[in-house]
Structure formats: C-alpha cells, structure tokens
Design a protein around this motif. Sequence first.
Motif, short mmCIF file in Angstrom:
data_model
loop_
_atom_site.label_atom_id
_atom_site.label_comp_id
_atom_site.label_asym_id
_atom_site.label_seq_id
_atom_site.Cartn_x
_atom_site.Cartn_y
_atom_site.Cartn_z
N ILE A 64 0.52 -0.74 -0.52
CA ILE A 64 -0.43 -0.16 0.09
C ILE A 64 1.21 1.30 0.15
O ILE A 64 2.10 1.15 0.77
CB ILE A 64 -0.69 0.02 0.94
N ILE A 65 0.46 2.15 -0.62
CA ILE A 65 1.46 3.50 -0.37
C ILE A 65 0.61 4.48 -0.75
O ILE A 65 -0.41 4.37 -1.30
CB ILE A 65 2.58 3.95 -2.26
N ASP A 66 0.60 4.69 0.23
CA ASP A 66 -0.45 6.72 0.34
C ASP A 66 0.88 7.83 0.19
O ASP A 66 1.78 8.14 0.59
CB ASP A 66 -0.32 6.22 2.34
N GLY A 67 0.05 8.34 -0.29
CA GLY A 67 -0.01 9.35 -0.59
C GLY A 67 0.62 10.17 -2.36
O GLY A 67 0.44 9.52 -3.20
N ASN A 68 0.48 11.87 -2.26
CA ASN A 68 -0.09 11.82 -3.85
C ASN A 68 0.67 12.46 -4.31
O ASN A 68 1.25 11.72 -5.76
CB ASN A 68 -0.87 13.21 -3.22
N TYR A 69 1.93 13.29 -4.24
CA TYR A 69 3.14 13.01 -5.32
C TYR A 69 2.75 13.01 -6.55
O TYR A 69 3.39 12.24 -7.59
CB TYR A 69 4.54 12.60 -4.59
N LEU A 70 2.12 14.31 -7.03
CA LEU A 70 1.76 13.72 -8.49
C LEU A 70 2.87 13.66 -9.58
O LEU A 70 2.71 13.32 -10.43
CB LEU A 70 1.32 15.23 -8.65
N ARG A 71 4.18 13.63 -9.19
CA ARG A 71 5.25 14.10 -9.85
C ARG A 71 5.87 12.80 -10.29
O ARG A 71 6.04 12.23 -11.60
CB ARG A 71 6.37 14.59 -9.01
N THR A 72 5.32 11.54 -8.72
CA THR A 72 5.64 10.06 -8.89
C THR A 72 4.14 9.08 -10.05
O THR A 72 4.06 8.05 -9.71
CB THR A 72 6.37 10.15 -8.11
N LEU A 73 3.09 9.99 -9.89
CA LEU A 73 1.80 9.11 -9.43
C LEU A 73 1.41 8.31 -11.09
O LEU A 73 1.11 6.79 -10.58
CB LEU A 73 0.62 10.50 -9.80
N GLU A 74 1.81 8.57 -12.32
CA GLU A 74 1.96 8.07 -13.51
C GLU A 74 2.86 6.61 -13.37
O GLU A 74 2.04 5.18 -13.72
CB GLU A 74 2.80 8.44 -14.56
#
Length: 166
Positions: A64-74
Amino acid sequence: MMEKVLIIGCPGAGKSTFARKLRDGTGLPLHYLDMLWHRPDRTNLSPEEFDARLAGILEGERWIIDGNYLRTLETRLRRCDTVFLLDLPVETCLAGAEARVQTVREDLPWVETEFDPEFRQYILDFPREQLPRVYQLLEHYRKGICLVILKSREEADRYLDSHHMT
C-alpha cells in the motif's frame, strides 16, 4: 485481488488513517511517501534518491502506498491494481490537516507545531491545481485498475466496514 494499492487525495483528507485501517485489514505492507521524502531534520531527499527508493517499493509483490506526490503518480499507476481516491471537500481537508497539528504521527517524521500558511494554501489550491491532473491520469490508466472514489469520511468508513477492515 488487492495486492498493490495506491491511496491518493488532498492532504488532510484522511489518506493515512484509511491506509492504516486497510493495512490492518489486509496485512499488506504500508509505505508513506511523506516518510520517504522527508527526513527527520525537515530536509528532503533529492528527487533521484526518492525515485530510487520508490522504485524499490514498486518492485515488491504486495504494498500500500499512501501519498499523492503528483510527480510520481503516473509511475505508481502503471504498477498498481487498486486506487483509492479520497476526494473530499476542501473544508474537510483543511480541518483534518489543522486537527493533526501537535500530534505524533507514523506517517510524518516530525510533529507539526503549527498549521503552516503555505501548506494551508496548497490544500486550498489542490482542487484546482492538482485534482484535474489526478483525474486525467486515473482516466488514462483506469483499464485493469480497481478505482474506488470516496467523497466523504463516512463513505471511507462504510467501505472499510463492508470489507471487514475495521
């Protein structure tokens, strides 16, 4: 079957609380991106160090990975099988972020002593500046992913209750 899970959404939405309950209910190892990015002295890893550590987690069989961090979302969307998006009202997120000030948390390597004005502004801007891109990426990677969008804390609790994870 849920094996590789992302929990994303605005700060203060309750991602970490949801993630802990999901971990406790599934036994999946939980990784907080805030713990990966931030050092206890309030400095950050370099993006390269962060990406290398994230790649190591993504190589795992279950997580499970919790966090938005848009730069690495893809990058994360390419590897997951399940996404929980906590898309709560900004007022709820502001209240959630403010309520955790002065609280020891397992998802952050220090105790926040104040509700930082920059962080508050980031939350206020999230629906306009981050969320459209999140939805765009989710639409692009939706095939083969179980996507669960939760619009309130009550919906999140009902999901966990209905799957016997509380």
